[in-house]
Design a protein around this motif. Sequence first.
Motif, PDB file in Angstrom:
ATOM      1  N   GLU A  40       0.830  -1.205   0.000  1.00 57.43           N
ATOM      2  CA  GLU A  40       0.000   0.000   0.000  1.00 57.43           C
ATOM      3  C   GLU A  40       0.869   1.261   0.000  1.00 57.43           C
ATOM      4  OE1 GLU A  40      -3.438   2.326  -0.024  1.00 57.43           O
ATOM      5  OE2 GLU A  40      -3.238   0.150  -0.293  1.00 57.43           O
ATOM      6  N   GLY A  42       3.826   1.552  -1.368  1.00 57.62           N
ATOM      7  CA  GLY A  42       4.568   1.735  -2.608  1.00 57.62           C
ATOM      8  C   GLY A  42       5.580   0.668  -2.953  1.00 57.62           C
ATOM      9  N   THR A  44       6.934  -2.779  -4.458  1.00 58.07           N
ATOM     10  CA  THR A  44       6.496  -3.681  -5.525  1.00 58.07           C
ATOM     11  C   THR A  44       7.294  -4.979  -5.550  1.00 58.07           C
ATOM     12  OG1 THR A  44       7.896  -2.414  -7.035  1.00 58.07           O
ATOM     13  CG2 THR A  44       5.555  -1.895  -7.014  1.00 58.07           C
ATOM     14  N   ASP A  75      -2.486  -7.593  -4.862  1.00 53.39           N
ATOM     15  CA  ASP A  75      -1.859  -6.969  -6.032  1.00 53.39           C
ATOM     16  C   ASP A  75      -1.267  -8.082  -6.893  1.00 53.39           C
ATOM     17  OD1 ASP A  75      -0.341  -5.653  -7.914  1.00 53.39           O
ATOM     18  OD2 ASP A  75       0.522  -4.215  -6.515  1.00 53.39           O
ATOM     19  N   THR A 287       4.148   1.263  -9.885  1.00 55.90           N
ATOM     20  CA  THR A 287       3.156   0.249  -9.564  1.00 55.90           C
ATOM     21  C   THR A 287       3.777  -1.113  -9.853  1.00 55.90           C
ATOM     22  OG1 THR A 287       2.236   0.198 -11.788  1.00 55.90           O
ATOM     23  CG2 THR A 287       1.303   1.827 -10.253  1.00 55.90           C
ATOM     24  N   SER A 288       3.140  -2.162  -9.384  1.00 56.31           N
ATOM     25  CA  SER A 288       3.681  -3.495  -9.625  1.00 56.31           C
ATOM     26  C   SER A 288       3.712  -3.829 -11.116  1.00 56.31           C
ATOM     27  CB  SER A 288       2.865  -4.536  -8.858  1.00 56.31           C
ATOM     28  OG  SER A 288       3.029  -4.363  -7.463  1.00 56.31           O
ATOM     29  N   SER A 289       2.685  -3.450 -11.839  1.00 54.26           N
ATOM     30  CA  SER A 289       2.683  -3.721 -13.280  1.00 54.26           C
ATOM     31  C   SER A 289       3.781  -2.924 -13.974  1.00 54.26           C
ATOM     32  CB  SER A 289       1.314  -3.402 -13.882  1.00 54.26           C
ATOM     33  OG  SER A 289       0.969  -2.044 -13.693  1.00 54.26           O
ATOM     34  N   GLN A 290       4.043  -1.701 -13.521  1.00 58.40           N
ATOM     35  CA  GLN A 290       5.145  -0.928 -14.086  1.00 58.40           C
ATOM     36  C   GLN A 290       6.486  -1.572 -13.754  1.00 58.40           C
ATOM     37  OE1 GLN A 290       4.190   2.883 -12.263  1.00 58.40           O
ATOM     38  NE2 GLN A 290       3.564   3.747 -14.238  1.00 58.40           N
TER      39      GLN A 290
END
Length: 305
Positions: A40, A42, A44, A75, A287-290
């Motif tokens: 939450e 930040g 990843t 996530d 973000t995790s996808s980034q």
Amino acid sequence: MDTTPVIIEVALNGTTTRDRNPHVPLSREELIEEGLACIEAGATIVHCHIADMRVPAAEAAAEYRATFEPWVAADPDVLVLPTLGWGQNMAEKLGHLEYLAEGGLQRLGFIDPGSMILGKAGANGLPDPNSFVYVNSFADMEVAIEQCNRLGLGMHFAIFEPGFLRNVLSYWRFGQLTPGSFVKFYFGGPGGYFAIGDSVSFGLPPTEKALDAYLEMLELVGCDLPWFAAVVGGDLIESPIPQLTLERGGHLRVGHEDYAGDRPRPNHVLVAEVAALAADMGRPAATSSQAVEILGLPARRMASA
């Protein structure tokens, strides 16, 4: 200045005890709760050690899975990272990754690519004779690299000493590393690996010249692997390393495994501090996808029918 989002890794516990940091999470329930709070805030990449690592690979994997699954449920792209397991050889020590990779839960493998003295200060301040030599041979590295190529895992390389990076670059030159691989520069704070005393540490200190020495090693061979920086046995945020790393395009690791400052506080607060600094410098927390995209990780492997 680079504006790429910064990937933040958090190392939740390691060998840290409550005497060293009263906030360190130790039980499965505490690890789950603190991991979720760090995501939450930040983070990843979330790294932890289970309470008992001296168990067979299948048992270790089951405990890690029970810890990791709530994080991935919150996530789906968060990257989870265990540590070495128990065994007589490197294949056995990495055996839990075989189980964790099933169904795509585990997307990162790892090896510490070299050998060093893991030392601490004795009562007189001198190096404690009970310190030990941490050995990872080229044969060990080949086992880990083969596993990651076979399972489709990105490789995490912890760089404790400059020679560790030379070893990684040897494999990199010959195309042995997997997509999603990265290096992490561990700078030795005053307390060293065990955060004991202020006279015995390892590697390069957390300074601008030290960071630039590592970056020059990459530049000399044209290596563009993503890189992280951490301060082990010190306080990352109180050192020049985070600002320098953000300016130079790197990523950061924080957490109780490394922290040895005089401001003990929860992991998610450490993450939030780094995320706030990064945002102020124009590099928001990824973000995790980034993070998956920045590292170049392959698509998650799904369980076979």
